[in-house]
Structures are given as C-alpha cells and as structure tokens.
Write a protein that holds these residues in place. Structure first.
Motif, mmCIF file in Angstrom:
data_model
loop_
_atom_site.group_PDB
_atom_site.id
_atom_site.type_symbol
_atom_site.label_atom_id
_atom_site.label_comp_id
_atom_site.label_asym_id
_atom_site.label_seq_id
_atom_site.Cartn_x
_atom_site.Cartn_y
_atom_site.Cartn_z
ATOM 1 N N MET A 256 0.784 -1.346 -0.011
ATOM 2 C CA MET A 256 0.201 0.116 0.019
ATOM 3 C C MET A 256 0.592 1.150 0.345
ATOM 4 N N LYS A 257 0.536 2.183 -0.774
ATOM 5 C CA LYS A 257 1.379 3.639 -0.865
ATOM 6 C C LYS A 257 0.618 4.333 -0.110
ATOM 7 N N VAL A 258 1.144 5.061 0.873
ATOM 8 C CA VAL A 258 0.340 6.019 1.316
ATOM 9 C C VAL A 258 0.824 7.657 1.079
ATOM 10 N N ILE A 259 -0.043 8.276 0.593
ATOM 11 C CA ILE A 259 0.474 9.617 -0.083
ATOM 12 C C ILE A 259 -0.185 10.552 0.992
ATOM 13 N N VAL A 260 0.523 11.556 1.585
ATOM 14 C CA VAL A 260 0.148 12.501 2.679
ATOM 15 C C VAL A 260 0.102 13.621 1.830
ATOM 16 N N SER A 261 -1.032 14.421 2.056
ATOM 17 C CA SER A 261 -1.014 15.922 1.487
ATOM 18 C C SER A 261 -1.359 16.963 2.751
ATOM 19 N N LYS A 262 -1.117 18.009 2.609
ATOM 20 C CA LYS A 262 -1.204 19.080 3.540
ATOM 21 C C LYS A 262 -2.603 19.340 3.757
ATOM 22 N N ASP A 263 -3.489 19.216 2.876
ATOM 23 C CA ASP A 263 -5.007 19.523 3.015
ATOM 24 C C ASP A 263 -5.874 18.772 1.855
ATOM 25 N N TYR A 264 -7.165 19.045 2.128
ATOM 26 C CA TYR A 264 -7.921 18.432 1.237
ATOM 27 C C TYR A 264 -7.764 18.624 -0.367
ATOM 28 N N ASP A 265 -7.638 20.061 -0.590
ATOM 29 C CA ASP A 265 -7.535 20.360 -1.808
ATOM 30 C C ASP A 265 -6.092 19.819 -2.642
ATOM 31 N N GLU A 266 -5.241 19.568 -1.795
ATOM 32 C CA GLU A 266 -3.774 19.191 -2.583
ATOM 33 C C GLU A 266 -4.110 17.537 -2.638
ATOM 34 N N MET A 267 -4.611 17.061 -1.561
ATOM 35 C CA MET A 267 -5.024 15.529 -1.693
ATOM 36 C C MET A 267 -5.968 15.162 -2.953
ATOM 37 N N SER A 268 -6.944 15.971 -3.201
ATOM 38 C CA SER A 268 -7.560 15.607 -4.250
ATOM 39 C C SER A 268 -7.062 15.951 -5.765
ATOM 40 N N LYS A 269 -6.211 16.901 -5.748
ATOM 41 C CA LYS A 269 -5.207 17.253 -6.869
ATOM 42 C C LYS A 269 -4.365 15.773 -7.232
ATOM 43 N N LYS A 270 -3.660 15.505 -5.952
ATOM 44 C CA LYS A 270 -2.580 14.464 -6.320
ATOM 45 C C LYS A 270 -3.166 13.237 -6.768
ATOM 46 N N ALA A 271 -4.565 13.019 -6.147
ATOM 47 C CA ALA A 271 -5.216 11.769 -6.672
ATOM 48 C C ALA A 271 -5.698 11.809 -8.117
ATOM 49 N N ALA A 272 -5.951 13.007 -8.437
ATOM 50 C CA ALA A 272 -6.541 13.364 -9.819
ATOM 51 C C ALA A 272 -5.385 13.150 -10.802
ATOM 52 N N ASP A 273 -4.301 13.654 -10.609
ATOM 53 C CA ASP A 273 -3.172 13.515 -11.299
ATOM 54 C C ASP A 273 -2.675 12.282 -11.666
ATOM 55 N N LEU A 274 -2.969 11.389 -10.680
ATOM 56 C CA LEU A 274 -2.699 9.759 -10.978
ATOM 57 C C LEU A 274 -3.713 9.149 -11.994
ATOM 58 N N ILE A 275 -4.922 9.697 -11.779
ATOM 59 C CA ILE A 275 -5.943 9.137 -12.684
ATOM 60 C C ILE A 275 -5.991 9.887 -14.173
ATOM 61 N N VAL A 276 -5.560 11.080 -14.099
ATOM 62 C CA VAL A 276 -5.534 11.892 -15.436
ATOM 63 C C VAL A 276 -4.278 11.124 -16.279
ATOM 64 N N ASN A 277 -3.301 10.833 -15.537
ATOM 65 C CA ASN A 277 -1.950 10.126 -16.159
ATOM 66 C C ASN A 277 -2.390 8.789 -16.865
ATOM 67 N N MET A 278 -3.543 7.916 -15.936
ATOM 68 C CA MET A 278 -3.729 6.814 -16.371
ATOM 69 C C MET A 278 -5.018 6.953 -17.677
ATOM 70 N N LEU A 279 -5.625 7.903 -17.527
ATOM 71 C CA LEU A 279 -6.702 8.037 -18.565
ATOM 72 C C LEU A 279 -5.966 8.635 -19.891
ATOM 73 N N ILE A 280 -4.848 9.279 -19.720
ATOM 74 C CA ILE A 280 -4.373 9.649 -21.037
ATOM 75 C C ILE A 280 -3.445 8.607 -21.648
ATOM 76 N N ASP A 281 -3.120 7.556 -20.961
ATOM 77 C CA ASP A 281 -2.458 6.209 -21.475
ATOM 78 C C ASP A 281 -3.566 5.497 -21.948
ATOM 79 N N LYS A 282 -4.546 5.471 -21.377
ATOM 80 C CA LYS A 282 -5.646 4.508 -21.736
ATOM 81 C C LYS A 282 -7.093 5.104 -21.846
ATOM 82 N N PRO A 283 -7.452 5.778 -22.737
ATOM 83 C CA PRO A 283 -8.751 6.339 -23.022
ATOM 84 C C PRO A 283 -9.878 5.572 -22.693
#
Ligand code: GLP
Length: 240
Positions: free
Chosen positions: A1-28
């Motif tokens: 399990m990879k634990v990614i700690v962010s300073k607040d809700y907005d940063e957490m939401s953005k980091k999670a979104a970046d992971l998914i955005v990259n996945m979707l770019i690779d696999k539309p």
C-alpha cells in the motif's frame, strides 16, 4: 500500500486526480469504479477541469459505481445517482449508457443478482475509487462477522445512519437499506485509489496503517490484500 500524505483536502484531491489523469491519457478506454460520499468531490472537480482544459476525455471510457440507497428514487437529490450526475457525469463526456449504478427500488436480492450480471459483463476496472466509512466500511460493506463476496442488500448500521444523517434533514430520513457491491467486486480493479480527509477519519486511517491483521469487523483491513493500493490522506486524517 502506498500512503500519500497531503497538507490539506485540496492538495489530496489534486494528487489523486493527477494519478487518474495520467492513467486516462495512457488508456482513453479505461474502465472506472466510482464512489460517492463527500470525500471524492474534490477529485471529481479536478477530473472535470482536466477534461474542460482538453487534457483528457471520458468519451471512450465507462464506469460502474459501488452502491446506492434503497427507498429513494434516482431523481431524489439524496440518491447516489443524483450525486454522480451533479458531481461528475453532467460535467464530463461519458457517452449515454456507459455509466452504471446499482439500483433496487426495494430490499430484494434479485436486484443484487442483476447488478452482479452487469459487473461480470463489465469486467475488471482499471481503477476503483474508494472512500472510507468512519467504522471502516468499504462501499456499504459494514463491519460484520462475515462479509459478502458479491452485490447484496445491506441493512445499514446505526453508526453509518448517524454518520450519513448529515446529508439528510433528520436521522429518520436516512434510508435503512442499501445495495452494495461485495468485497470481491470492490477489489476487482487493477488499482484502488482510497481517499480519506479530516480528523474524523484519523482513527480508521491509523488502524489501516498500524494494525497488522485482516478481519471482517474492520472491512478496510482487507485493503492489504490488494497489490496496488494508493491511500491518499490529508494531514488531519493522517495525524489526527
Ligand atoms: C458512504 C458510502 C461510502 C463512502 C462513505 C464515506 O457511506 N457508501 O462508499 O466511502 O459514505 O463518506 P464521506 O466521504 O462523506 O465521509
């Protein structure tokens, strides 16, 4: 399990979104599993923004959702269908008929079987997004002696009714039953993206990270069985 700690809700939401955005770019044509609850709202906002800015498109992807209340219809603003329409589906370009939520007008297992059939045809998701109940529930798989493998009709615990009453006028208005994917279905994804924010999630996050055992009275402990879990937390959830 990879634990990614962010300073607040907005940063957490953005980091999670970046992971998914990259996945979707690779696999539309990626297959999604979506979750409701207040926690993923920021992630969905970021995904809608990324599509608006031309970074990604949901045009070739499709989705299933974890769960739905029983006894309120789809148009009701407390339904999870309404939540998904408002927070994501109406803002991005999924083609008609490519997003699915379980639905049961009454507490009858035949509706669970119907959803299992849909899930079997849908196949393995590329990513499943998950929130955490404060009692460690995943989707509506409540702490119990035994957990369901497949979609089932669930009697909600007092604790969950209380926790979710903040979205309703009163506790009496919270539905007593829900339809939910089972644990095998929840885990049928190449990657799990779990989100937890705020001090009221600290206890559950701490238990996931620190306890070295797996047991049905704490459904979130089963996350340790999946080989590819990203747990995104903010400092409040991480440190309390
Ligand atoms: C509901 C959903 C869960 C979700 C939980 C957490 O009970 N069935 O799937 O994880 O809410 O909600 P919140 O993110 O609002 O804390």
């Amino acid at each position: 399990m990879k634990v990614i700690v962010s300073k607040d809700y907005d940063e957490m939401s953005k980091k999670a979104a970046d992971l998914i955005v990259n996945m979707l770019i690779d696999k539309p044509q990626a297959k999604f599993g979506f979750a409701t609850g207040s926690t993923p709202i920021g992630l969905y906002e970021n995904l809608a923004k990324a599509e608006k800015e031309g970074e990604i498109s949901f045009k070739y992807s499709k989705s299933v959702n974890l769960d739905e209340y029983i006894g309120i219809d789809k148009e009701n603003d407390q339904s999870y269908q309404y939540f998904m329409n408002e927070n994501l589906f109406n803002k991005v370009s999924f083609k008609e008929g490519t997003t699915h939520l379980p639905y049961a007008p009454e507490a009858d297992e035949k509706y669970a079987k119907e959803y299992d059939k849909l899930l079997d045809e849908f196949g393995q998701r590329d990513v499943q997004i998950l929130g955490l109940g404060p009692n460690g529930h995943l989707a509506f798989n409540e702490p119990a002696e035994k957990l369901n493998q497949r979609t089932s009709i669930i009697k909600l615990t007092e604790e969950t009714i209380k926790a979710n009453s903040r979205f309703f006028e009163s506790e009496e208005d919270v539905p007593k039953y829900a339809i939910s994917m089972g644990m095998a279905d929840v885990f049928n994804a190449k990657m799990l993206v779990v989100l937890a924010s705020g001090k009221n999630k600290h206890e559950v996050v701490k238990r996931i990270i620190e306890e070295g055992t797996i047991y049905p009275e704490f459904p979130a402990s089963f996350l340790h069985l999946h080989p590819n879990v990203y747990l995104f937390v903010d400092e409040d959830a991480y440190q309390g």
